[in-house]
Write an enzyme that holds these catalytic residues in place. Structure first.
Site, PDB file in Angstrom:
ATOM      1  N   HIS A 111       0.803  -1.225   0.000  1.00 35.46           N
ATOM      2  CA  HIS A 111       0.000   0.000   0.000  1.00 35.46           C
ATOM      3  C   HIS A 111       0.841   1.282   0.000  1.00 35.46           C
ATOM      4  O   HIS A 111       0.529   2.249   0.719  1.00 35.46           O
ATOM      5  CB  HIS A 111      -0.951   0.017   1.200  1.00 35.46           C
ATOM      6  N   HIS A 150     -10.008   1.583   0.136  1.00 40.91           N
ATOM      7  CA  HIS A 150      -9.908   0.454   1.052  1.00 40.91           C
ATOM      8  C   HIS A 150     -11.032   0.371   2.087  1.00 40.91           C
ATOM      9  O   HIS A 150     -10.792   0.020   3.251  1.00 40.91           O
ATOM     10  CB  HIS A 150      -8.548   0.525   1.751  1.00 40.91           C
ATOM     11  N   ASP A 179      -8.122 -13.170   0.934  1.00 42.81           N
ATOM     12  CA  ASP A 179      -7.272 -11.991   0.728  1.00 42.81           C
ATOM     13  C   ASP A 179      -6.647 -12.193  -0.643  1.00 42.81           C
ATOM     14  O   ASP A 179      -5.447 -12.384  -0.772  1.00 42.81           O
ATOM     15  CB  ASP A 179      -6.220 -11.900   1.845  1.00 42.81           C
ATOM     16  N   GLU A 235     -11.536  -4.091  -3.412  1.00 38.11           N
ATOM     17  CA  GLU A 235     -10.607  -3.063  -3.865  1.00 38.11           C
ATOM     18  C   GLU A 235     -10.321  -3.252  -5.353  1.00 38.11           C
ATOM     19  O   GLU A 235      -9.647  -4.205  -5.733  1.00 38.11           O
ATOM     20  CB  GLU A 235      -9.298  -3.171  -3.077  1.00 38.11           C
TER      21      GLU A 235
HETATM   22  C1  BGC Z   1      -4.545  -6.548   1.859  1.00 38.92           C
HETATM   23  C2  BGC Z   1      -4.320  -7.278   3.153  1.00 38.92           C
HETATM   24  C3  BGC Z   1      -3.775  -6.326   4.179  1.00 38.92           C
HETATM   25  C4  BGC Z   1      -4.727  -5.181   4.337  1.00 38.92           C
HETATM   26  C5  BGC Z   1      -4.205  -4.149   5.282  1.00 38.92           C
HETATM   27  C6  BGC Z   1      -5.501  -5.446   2.114  1.00 38.92           C
HETATM   28  O1  BGC Z   1      -5.694  -4.711   0.943  1.00 38.92           O
HETATM   29  O2  BGC Z   1      -5.037  -7.394   0.848  1.00 38.92           O
HETATM   30  O3  BGC Z   1      -3.403  -8.331   2.951  1.00 38.92           O
HETATM   31  O4  BGC Z   1      -3.584  -6.971   5.404  1.00 38.92           O
HETATM   32  O5  BGC Z   1      -4.962  -4.580   3.094  1.00 38.92           O
HETATM   33  O6  BGC Z   1      -5.214  -3.312   5.685  1.00 38.92           O
END
Ligand code: BGC
Length: 347
Positions: free
Chosen positions: A101, A176, A249, A314
């Site tokens: 991220h 998110h 995930d 997302e």
């Molecule tokens: C990811 C997860 C991560 C999370 C953190 C998600 O977009 O896929 O693996 O733990 O974001 O907030």
């Protein structure tokens, strides 16, 4: 950082989009973080359908990814490394050995400049902007980003991203928010029905910490949401991919993606009857069931934020695309414009 000194926007500045049907989206300048989305059900009963904290102070102190804009590269870049035109770049690794991220100080952490704008297609809209300097989080190129948050009279919360760079770079922006259509704080999303227009997904490996690079059919696996099924049925499946992350995930490959906006997924809650359709022009959608929530934080309705309390949808390019030649390209070059639309339509 508490202020954006250019505009004196404060991290805690709150903005609200409203439409005629009593749909209401609230966000703050820090991270463009969507702190609440209020949606009526068929009986007119309003619930806040994104998980989070009861107050703005709570949002600022809590999980900084909740409802936030993530970038420059949302999701993971393996070993934080990538190469463009023969030059190797090394990003910070903030997720074990991977970059997640956008790094420690990702866009979710920035104070965005926010201004109201008028566009005919929206009942209300705001433009959020950010300039990320050359070398920010070790990414090449100065990146100028504009994001429009718009709310239509048909209950669509539209996110339109645009960005330009001064040097070849990589980009993958997303939003998110974790949804719980019964209402944040009312329990988990196990009973929510999910349908995904994806016949394929990208499996992950524990050793790599994200995708292996394979693109495989969902058929016959827990990841098969083509016909729609309860999220809980996947969570309880005896499936090695589910067990790896104690949930979902995973990135799903949207059927027929070609840069046009199409329906990627439909989430619905049988109890309240609320439904969320997700449309995008992106090739993938990361579905994340919030497996790392452990109930230690207090969220909305003063309920603990428990495992599987919400599900994030997302829209994005695939994880680690910069290192996978057969994945859609994440490279942005000077003179090009990155564009991405995500529509969250409530009914
Ligand atoms: C990811 C997860 C991560 C999370 C953190 C998600 O977009 O896929 O693996 O733990 O974001 O907030």
């Amino acid at each position: 950082m508490l202020y954006n000194y250019k505009t004196m926007t404060k991290a805690s500045d709150v903005f609200t989009l409203k439409n005629r049907n009593k749909v209401e989206v609230t966000f703050i300048a820090r991270g463009g973080q969507v702190t609440s989305i209020k949606v009526p059900d068929s009986a007119g009963e309003i619930a806040d359908v994104v998980i989070g904290y009861p107050t703005i102070e709570g949002a600022l102190a809590g999980d900084g990814y909740f409802g936030a804009l993530c970038g420059r590269y949302a999701n993971r870049v393996v070993n934080g490394q990538f190469e463009i035109d023969g030059t190797t770049y090394q990003l910070d690794c903030n997720n074990d050995k991977n970059h997640l991220h956008g790094g420690v100080d990702g866009f979710n952490n920035r104070i965005w400049e926010v201004e109201p704008i008028t566009l005919e297609k929206f009942e209300q809209a705001y433009k959020l902007s950010l300039v990320s300097e050359d070398g920010d989080q070790k990414y090449p190129g100065q990146l100028k980003v504009d994001v429009i948050y718009g709310l239509t009279k048909s209950n669509e919360f539209v996110i339109e991203y645009a960005a330009e760079t001064s040097k070849p770079t990589i980009i993958n922006l997303t939003s998110h928010a974790y949804f719980n259509l019964k209402g944040a704080g009312t329990g988990t999303v196990e009973n929510h029905e999910l349908q995904i227009n994806a016949a394929q997904y990208t499996p992950i490996s524990a050793e790599i910490g994200t995708v292996t690079g394979e693109i495989v059919p969902v058929a016959g696996t827990a990841m098969d949401f083509v016909e729609g099924k309860s999220i809980g049925s996947a969570l309880s499946a005896n499936d090695s991919q589910v067990k790896l992350v104690d949930g979902i995930d995973h990135n799903f490959v949207i059927d027929g993606y070609d840069g046009m906006i199409r329906l990627a997924a439909v989430l619905s809650d049988p109890d309240s009857g609320r439904k969320l359709e997700v449309y995008t022009d992106q090739p993938g959608v990361q579905i994340y069931t919030g497996s790392h929530f452990d109930g230690s934080e207090t969220g909305k309705l003063n309920a603990p934020i428990e495992k599987w309390a919400g599900v994030a949808l997302e829209t994005q390019i695939f994880p680690d695309s910069p290192n996978k030649a057969h994945f859609p390209s994440a490279v942005l070059r000077p003179g090009e414009v990155y564009k991405h639309t995500c529509v969250y339509k409530f009914s």
